[in-house]
Write a protein that holds these residues in place. Structure first.
Motif, PDB file in Angstrom:
ATOM      1  N   PRO A  42       0.830  -1.211   0.000  1.00  0.00           N
ATOM      2  CA  PRO A  42       0.000   0.000   0.000  1.00  0.00           C
ATOM      3  C   PRO A  42       0.869   1.267   0.000  1.00  0.00           C
ATOM      4  N   TYR A  43       0.224   2.374  -0.349  1.00  0.00           N
ATOM      5  CA  TYR A  43       0.902   3.678  -0.342  1.00  0.00           C
ATOM      6  C   TYR A  43       0.996   4.235   1.070  1.00  0.00           C
ATOM      7  N   ASN A  44       2.132   4.794   1.404  1.00  0.00           N
ATOM      8  CA  ASN A  44       2.316   5.623   2.590  1.00  0.00           C
ATOM      9  C   ASN A  44       3.063   6.880   2.177  1.00  0.00           C
ATOM     10  N   LYS A  45       2.735   7.982   2.777  1.00  0.00           N
ATOM     11  CA  LYS A  45       3.421   9.231   2.441  1.00  0.00           C
ATOM     12  C   LYS A  45       4.924   9.139   2.686  1.00  0.00           C
ATOM     13  N   VAL A  46       5.305   8.541   3.822  1.00  0.00           N
ATOM     14  CA  VAL A  46       6.704   8.558   4.253  1.00  0.00           C
ATOM     15  C   VAL A  46       7.294   7.156   4.285  1.00  0.00           C
ATOM     16  N   GLY A  47       8.487   7.035   3.743  1.00  0.00           N
ATOM     17  CA  GLY A  47       9.269   5.813   3.879  1.00  0.00           C
ATOM     18  C   GLY A  47      10.430   6.065   4.822  1.00  0.00           C
ATOM     19  N   LEU A  48      10.677   5.132   5.727  1.00  0.00           N
ATOM     20  CA  LEU A  48      11.800   5.219   6.656  1.00  0.00           C
ATOM     21  C   LEU A  48      12.886   4.259   6.186  1.00  0.00           C
ATOM     22  N   LEU A  49      13.966   4.812   5.649  1.00  0.00           N
ATOM     23  CA  LEU A  49      15.081   3.995   5.173  1.00  0.00           C
ATOM     24  C   LEU A  49      16.095   3.853   6.297  1.00  0.00           C
ATOM     25  N   THR A  70      18.522   0.248  -3.588  1.00  0.00           N
ATOM     26  CA  THR A  70      17.710  -0.204  -4.719  1.00  0.00           C
ATOM     27  C   THR A  70      16.234  -0.276  -4.336  1.00  0.00           C
ATOM     28  N   ALA A  71      15.953  -0.804  -3.145  1.00  0.00           N
ATOM     29  CA  ALA A  71      14.562  -0.938  -2.690  1.00  0.00           C
ATOM     30  C   ALA A  71      13.908   0.418  -2.479  1.00  0.00           C
ATOM     31  N   ALA A  72      14.625   1.350  -1.869  1.00  0.00           N
ATOM     32  CA  ALA A  72      14.057   2.683  -1.619  1.00  0.00           C
ATOM     33  C   ALA A  72      13.737   3.393  -2.930  1.00  0.00           C
ATOM     34  N   GLN A 139       2.461   7.085  10.736  1.00  0.00           N
ATOM     35  CA  GLN A 139       2.278   6.008   9.754  1.00  0.00           C
ATOM     36  C   GLN A 139       3.401   6.075   8.742  1.00  0.00           C
ATOM     37  N   PHE A 140       3.964   4.918   8.393  1.00  0.00           N
ATOM     38  CA  PHE A 140       5.143   4.936   7.526  1.00  0.00           C
ATOM     39  C   PHE A 140       5.397   3.554   6.938  1.00  0.00           C
ATOM     40  N   THR A 141       6.312   3.516   5.964  1.00  0.00           N
ATOM     41  CA  THR A 141       6.817   2.263   5.391  1.00  0.00           C
ATOM     42  C   THR A 141       8.300   2.176   5.690  1.00  0.00           C
ATOM     43  N   VAL A 142       8.702   1.163   6.431  1.00  0.00           N
ATOM     44  CA  VAL A 142      10.114   0.988   6.742  1.00  0.00           C
ATOM     45  C   VAL A 142      10.775   0.180   5.639  1.00  0.00           C
ATOM     46  N   ILE A 143      11.998   0.554   5.299  1.00  0.00           N
ATOM     47  CA  ILE A 143      12.707  -0.066   4.174  1.00  0.00           C
ATOM     48  C   ILE A 143      14.031  -0.629   4.666  1.00  0.00           C
ATOM     49  N   SER A 144      14.140  -1.941   4.641  1.00  0.00           N
ATOM     50  CA  SER A 144      15.366  -2.644   5.011  1.00  0.00           C
ATOM     51  C   SER A 144      15.179  -4.109   4.626  1.00  0.00           C
ATOM     52  N   GLN A 145      16.094  -4.948   5.071  1.00  0.00           N
ATOM     53  CA  GLN A 145      15.899  -6.387   4.838  1.00  0.00           C
ATOM     54  C   GLN A 145      14.765  -6.906   5.731  1.00  0.00           C
ATOM     55  N   GLY A 165       6.313  -2.794   6.156  1.00  0.00           N
ATOM     56  CA  GLY A 165       7.689  -2.920   5.713  1.00  0.00           C
ATOM     57  C   GLY A 165       7.804  -3.307   4.256  1.00  0.00           C
ATOM     58  N   TYR A 166       8.794  -2.725   3.581  1.00  0.00           N
ATOM     59  CA  TYR A 166       9.132  -3.143   2.224  1.00  0.00           C
ATOM     60  C   TYR A 166      10.493  -3.812   2.286  1.00  0.00           C
ATOM     61  N   ASN A 167      10.536  -5.082   1.901  1.00  0.00           N
ATOM     62  CA  ASN A 167      11.745  -5.885   2.086  1.00  0.00           C
ATOM     63  C   ASN A 167      12.737  -5.688   0.944  1.00  0.00           C
ATOM     64  N   ALA A 168      13.902  -5.162   1.294  1.00  0.00           N
ATOM     65  CA  ALA A 168      15.016  -5.148   0.346  1.00  0.00           C
ATOM     66  C   ALA A 168      15.533  -6.566   0.190  1.00  0.00           C
ATOM     67  N   ALA A 169      16.191  -6.830  -0.918  1.00  0.00           N
ATOM     68  CA  ALA A 169      16.760  -8.158  -1.134  1.00  0.00           C
ATOM     69  C   ALA A 169      17.760  -8.492  -0.034  1.00  0.00           C
ATOM     70  N   ASP A 170      17.745  -9.735   0.410  1.00  0.00           N
ATOM     71  CA  ASP A 170      18.674 -10.182   1.441  1.00  0.00           C
ATOM     72  C   ASP A 170      19.985 -10.605   0.787  1.00  0.00           C
ATOM     73  N   VAL A 171      20.928 -11.056   1.595  1.00  0.00           N
ATOM     74  CA  VAL A 171      22.197 -11.553   1.069  1.00  0.00           C
ATOM     75  C   VAL A 171      22.243 -13.059   1.257  1.00  0.00           C
ATOM     76  N   SER A 172      23.272 -13.699   0.755  1.00  0.00           N
ATOM     77  CA  SER A 172      23.380 -15.148   0.873  1.00  0.00           C
ATOM     78  C   SER A 172      23.536 -15.556   2.335  1.00  0.00           C
ATOM     79  N   ALA A 173      23.212 -16.798   2.619  1.00  0.00           N
ATOM     80  CA  ALA A 173      23.316 -17.305   3.989  1.00  0.00           C
ATOM     81  C   ALA A 173      24.743 -17.185   4.514  1.00  0.00           C
ATOM     82  N   LYS A 174      25.708 -17.435   3.657  1.00  0.00           N
ATOM     83  CA  LYS A 174      27.111 -17.353   4.073  1.00  0.00           C
ATOM     84  C   LYS A 174      27.495 -15.917   4.388  1.00  0.00           C
ATOM     85  N   GLN A 175      27.101 -14.975   3.517  1.00  0.00           N
ATOM     86  CA  GLN A 175      27.427 -13.571   3.742  1.00  0.00           C
ATOM     87  C   GLN A 175      26.738 -13.017   4.980  1.00  0.00           C
TER      88      GLN A 175
END
Length: 210
Positions: A42-49, A70-72, A139-145, A165-175
């Motif tokens: 959904p739309y939110n006015k503010v994103g918290l990166l 990239t996600a933001a 009210q906000f959308t948080v941006i992280s993994q 929350g909007y999920n940024a791409a994660d990294v490999s299990a090893k990383q």
């Protein structure tokens, strides 16, 4: 001796049980509040990166950082947020997470007037708390993994805020092994912060998001 062994085992079980419990509660509470695509969120006015360092110790780009940028940008260009509050660590003159992120987002076409910098986001708690206390946002959308979003949303819930929350791409299990292990302990810490009513390190003057 038997008593000491039993006490040691009891403490171990208590610690492990606490970690498992806190991890499960944070994950479950964020269900239906985190999104993987710009089409469904959904739309939110503010994103918290949420900030992190741009470079690893070996000089390579931190993949957590790159994926959050990239996600933001994707969320903004999909018109699912209108404004970004970039919150991170600026504890020394030579380390400035919010400014670094802003510079990279400018290069991706987000206008400077649509970004606000929070230099006192030393912890996730500080970033979420200050979004309300300093920037006046309920009210906000948080941006992280995903794992980070889940914890941020747990904090938002107990502060009485309405977050998704909007999920940024994660990294490999090893990383991400060390980060994922630290996250388990961070989820226990968030319960302690809630219990003692922890506040951010700095407050400051209010900033109006027009």
């Amino acid at each position: 001796m038997k008593f000491k062994i039993k006490l040691f085992l009891f403490i171990c079980v208590l610690i492990i049980g606490s970690i498992i419990y806190c991890d499960a509660v944070v994950t479950n509470q964020a269900q239906n509040k985190v999104y993987e695509t710009t089409e469904t969120i959904p739309y939110n006015k503010v994103g918290l990166l949420l900030g992190t360092g741009k470079y690893l110790k070996n000089g390579a780009i931190n993949p957590y950082y790159a994926n959050r940028i990239t996600a933001a940008a994707a969320l903004y260009h999909a018109n699912k947020i209108s404004t970004l509050v970039i919150s991170g660590d600026n504890s020394t003159p030579t380390y400035n997470e919010p400014q670094s992120m802003m510079d990279d987002l400018l290069a991706l076409g987000i206008p400077a007037q649509h970004m606000y910098l929070d230099y006192a986001g030393f912890r996730t708690l500080d970033s979420v708390y200050r979004l309300q206390a300093i920037f006046g946002q309920q009210q906000f959308t948080v941006i992280s993994q995903k794992f980070h979003n889940e914890r941020a949303l747990f904090i938002a819930d107990y502060l009485g805020l309405n977050g998704i929350g909007y999920n940024a791409a994660d990294v490999s299990a090893k990383q991400g092994l060390k980060t994922n292990l630290r996250e388990k302990l961070a989820r226990v810490k968030v319960f302690i912060d809630k219990f003692v009513d922890k506040e951010p390190k700095f407050q400051g003057e209010k900033i109006n998001i027009s």
